[in-house]
Write an enzyme that holds these catalytic residues in place. Structure first.
Site, PDB file in Angstrom:
ATOM      1  N   SER A 115       0.847  -1.204   0.000  1.00  0.00           N
ATOM      2  CA  SER A 115       0.000   0.000   0.000  1.00  0.00           C
ATOM      3  C   SER A 115       0.880   1.251   0.000  1.00  0.00           C
ATOM      4  O   SER A 115       1.677   1.442  -0.917  1.00  0.00           O
ATOM      5  CB  SER A 115      -0.959  -0.036   1.191  1.00  0.00           C
TER       6      SER A 115
ATOM      7  N   HIS B 158      -8.731   1.277  -1.118  1.00  0.00           N
ATOM      8  CA  HIS B 158      -8.399   0.309  -2.167  1.00  0.00           C
ATOM      9  C   HIS B 158      -9.640  -0.326  -2.797  1.00  0.00           C
ATOM     10  O   HIS B 158      -9.635  -1.501  -3.157  1.00  0.00           O
ATOM     11  CB  HIS B 158      -7.456  -0.786  -1.638  1.00  0.00           C
TER      12      HIS B 158
END
Length: 794
Positions: A86, A191
């Site tokens: 991430s 996400h």
């Protein structure tokens, strides 16, 4: 190989960075100028409790990650691969030369600020369920707006979506088998498509930034592949709305040869976060298929040579109101397309250098012949030579031929437990070691014997890192959990100690045996030809997979133990079902005895070619006649099953041949044996040990058992040799899988057995199984779907 991993949000803690801020004062000052606050104060003191807030967390994680890398690699060559989880990917961008430190920090600062503004969403970690099970639970109508956001490891995923659905999902996941369900302290559905508005704003910011092409392989969260030339900006833009494919990224690295020794996590200096996730993938998943990756890379190279560099799409993410996320209208995942060389376990195929995860079992009396095994190995497949019932000199001759013919390819021979003469197993192991047989298919063992332990110990050494290295492998054919457990554990200490005391093993071998399981693979034998316990694969295979996983975890083995399915596999449907159960490979038997290479008579093959699924029956086994062990045999056109059962019934009810009435005696001598009992016993005496001859003279029950057993050898020889005198007595062990195969190939070139080669049968079953799975998954898709959109995934 060196691989650097960077953690993302969630790795932060007070005290992170430590002395790094003093070590790199210029970078620290630059961070302070960009952020407008003291990065040292935030990380070390966190006086205002801001370190856990997204807009502060992400710059802190990025800064400490980058400084950790600078400290570690000031005097070392850069790594071969770099990746981050991430927001950790931005530290990887810095290492790969895509951005300088300041540019990367500005990107992270903007990203964190935009993500902090998200509201109405939530995330939860789901632990203990595989991806397919998580996806199945998400199909519940109450969870229609949730998606997988992080693929962290095979058994740890993170779901994301509206907060109320995240809360609703907890009981459904726990009831579905999850060991833990933990709602994360975030306010956004990160996400996923619900970050579209933030993604659009971030895209506008990124387009104003100067980016360079990576100078070393940088694995993208979005694709689980290295950044592609000309796609750097698009990868960065897409990352905010796309799932993190961490598991697949590690599987990519596994395919490139990475092991646990190659991975290094850099970051806050205390907790191993993403490396721990990577280790779970290393232990619990297969590498990506190397051939598929090679094709991808070749295709990418060709595209780069023929197309101009793509420009980033200015409309990357359509705006969607953040506070009122809308359900996906087309959330069906991309339809999988299966190929025969992708079925089963990739690591298994790679380890044994196989084209397909397909094995042929060792049929007795050399029916699984040298020719059969050789043809399989030359086709990139694995097969076992059938030693049962053959004399030692014939076995030695054939093993020498196999060693020459196979070269450096893997092959094996079967070792069937001999209850009457365990010394025969010892002699066979001596032959296996003499002729360097690399794999043994161990069948019908109820416990671990000294012969098995000797074979297991031979060739055990240590790698430079202390890990046991195995030059010889055991594939154990099992039907029951207790037998499987014996092979999943190290060799019994009692047996090992006795062998050491006898001088058959060294102390070093004994120590190594304590660190490895007795088997490298279990072959779960369901209802099949030859000896069978009529097991149900849908019950036995999953049970033994779970048992395997528990033992690997408890024992801490360095190498995997594979699970294969056998029994009843003669069609594409049966093979596909076996792989769907989780089998790493399949092993076939009956279908191979009706091939050109099988060493049985043409007459037997003619009978086998015409059988159907209902044309088998159960009969006592000659090898364990007194115990009543059963085998499955052909019944169409023969009397053997009925005659074998009659002999066993007589043995159970009488204590001597002399007790039989005249009618029964006449029937056995004239119709079954074609000779009188005395002639049979004289023939037998030539093969008996002195002890057995003496016992037979004193014990009439024992003698009767020997005479009745003779019929089983006689009937087997009739079929093997194609005798025309008494076809009705042919003993042909087989299973319904062959009948199913016969019906499947009716009207095709494979209908006559003379056109059936063992590798062609394998090709037919595997390619059709792959095509079937593709069709089945395709049929599950919504009927009105025109352009499937990949489901947002963890």
């Amino acid at each position: 190989m060196k691989v650097v991993l960077f953690p993302g949000q969630g790795s932060q803690r007070q005290g992170m960075g430590g002395d790094l801020f003093d070590t790199f004062p210029k970078y620290t000052a630059k961070a302070d100028d960009i952020l407008g606050y003291s990065i040292r104060g935030l990380c070390l003191e966190d006086a205002n409790n801001q370190l856990g807030q997204t807009q502060f967390t992400q710059p802190a994680v990025y800064t400490v990650n980058c400084l950790s890398y600078l400290e570690k690699y000031r005097s070392e060559a850069p790594p071969e691969y770099v990746l981050g989880h991430s927001v950790g990917e931005y530290s990887a961008l810095f290492v790969a030369g895509v951005v300088d430190f300041e540019t990367g920090l500005r990107l992270v600062q903007k990203r964190g600020a935009l993500m902090a503004e998200a509201h109405g969403g939530g995330m939860a970690a789901v632990i203990g369920l595989a991806e397919d099970k998580v996806a199945r639970i998400l199909e519940h109508p109450d969870l229609s707006q949730l998606a997988i956001a992080n693929y962290n490891s095979p058994q740890q995923l993170v779901i994301s979506g509206p907060k109320d659905e995240i809360v609703k999902a907890e009981p459904l996941f726990l009831e579905g088998g999850a060991s833990h369900y933990r709602i994360l302290n975030v306010s956004g559905a990160f996400h996923t498509r619900y970050m579209a508005e933030a993604g659009e704003q971030f895209a506008a910011f990124v387009r104003e930034v100067k980016l360079s092409e990576p100078v070393l392989p940088l694995i993208a969260n979005v694709t689980a592949r290295p950044y592609r030339k000309g796609q750097t900006m698009q990868h960065i833009i897409d990352q905010i709305t796309a799932p993190v494919k961490w598991t697949e990224s590690i599987r990519y690295l596994m395919a490139k040869g990475a092991t646990h020794k190659d991975l290094m996590e850099l970051g806050n200096g205390k907790n191993s976060v993403v490396k721990a996730l990577a280790m779970r993938t290393l232990r619990g998943a297969d590498p990506l298929d190397a051939a598929v990756l090679a094709a991808e890379e070749q295709d990418q190279k060709a595209r780069q040579e023929t197309q101009p560099e793509p420009q980033p799409n200015t409309a990357t993410v359509p705006p969607t109101p953040q506070a009122t996320p809308k359900p996906a209208t087309d959330a069906w995942p991309s339809r999988p397309s299966f190929s025969a060389d992708a079925l089963g376990n990739n690591a298994f195929r790679a380890e044994y250098r196989l084209r397909y995860a397909y094995l042929a079992g060792g049929m007795y009396h050399g029916i699984a012949s040298v020719e059969l095994v050789t043809r399989m190995t030359r086709a990139g497949l694995l097969a076992f030579y059938g030693t049962a019932g053959l004399p030692d000199d014939r076995i030695a001759h054939d093993l020498e031929a196999l060693k020459i013919a196979s070269g450096d390819r893997y092959y094996g021979a079967n070792l069937v437990a001999d209850l009457d003469q365990p010394e025969r197993n010892e002699r066979l192991v001596d032959l296996f070691l003499r002729w360097d047989v690399p794999i043994v298919e161990a069948s019908a063992f109820m416990h671990i014997t000294p012969a098995l332990v000797r074979y297991r110990a031979a060739g055990l050494t240590r790698d430079s890192d202390g890990t046991p290295r195995r030059e010889r492998r055991i594939f154990a054919k099992v039907t029951r959990p207790e037998t499987a457990l014996a092979f999943l554990k190290p060799a019994p200490e009692r047996v090992v100690n006795n062998l050491v005391a006898e001088g058959a093993l060294t102390a070093q071998q004994a120590a190594l045996l304590a660190e490895v399981p007795m088997a490298d693979a279990l072959i779960v034998a369901a209802d099949s030809g030859w000896q069978t316990e009529e097991g149900m694969p849908y019950a036995v295979v999953p049970t033994l997979i779970r048992m395997r996983d528990e033992q690997v975890h408890q024992q801490g083995y360095a190498q995997p133990i594979y699970i294969g399915a056998a029994g009843g596999i003669g069609t594409a449907e049966a093979a596909a079902a076996s792989f769907m159960l989780g089998s790493d490979f399949i092993l076939t038997g009956s279908v191979n005895q009706c091939t050109v290479e099988a060493a049985t008579s043409d007459q037997a093959k003619d009978l086998l070619q015409n059988m159907n699924v209902q044309d088998t029956d159960y009969a006592p086994s000659g090898d364990a006649f007194e115990l009543g062990t059963r085998i499955q045999v052909l019944k169409r056109g023969v009397f053997f099953p009925a005659r074998a059962r009659k002999l066993h019934d007589l043995y159970r009810h009488y204590n001597a041949l002399e007790e039989l009435d005249d009618k029964t005696t006449d029937q056995l001598q004239n119709r079954y044996f074609k000779r009188d009992f005395d002639t049979v016993f004289r023939e037998l005496s030539q093969t008996l040990s002195e002890a057995d001859r003496t016992k037979a003279e004193r014990d009439p029950k024992f003698k009767m058992g020997l005479v009745f057993r003779w019929y089983f050898r006689y009937s087997a020889d009739l079929a093997l040799n194609g005798s025309t005198d008494s076809k009705v007595d042919y003993q042909i062990p087989t299973g319904p899988a062959l009948g199913a195969f016969n019906q499947w190939v009716k009207g095709s070139p494979l209908e006559p057995w003379r056109n059936r080669h063992v590798d062609a049968v394998a090709e037919k079953i595997m390619t059709e199984a792959a095509a079937l799975l593709s069709r089945r998954f395709d049929a599950l898709a919504p009927k009105n779907e025109q352009h499937p959109t990949p489901a947002f995934a963890v």
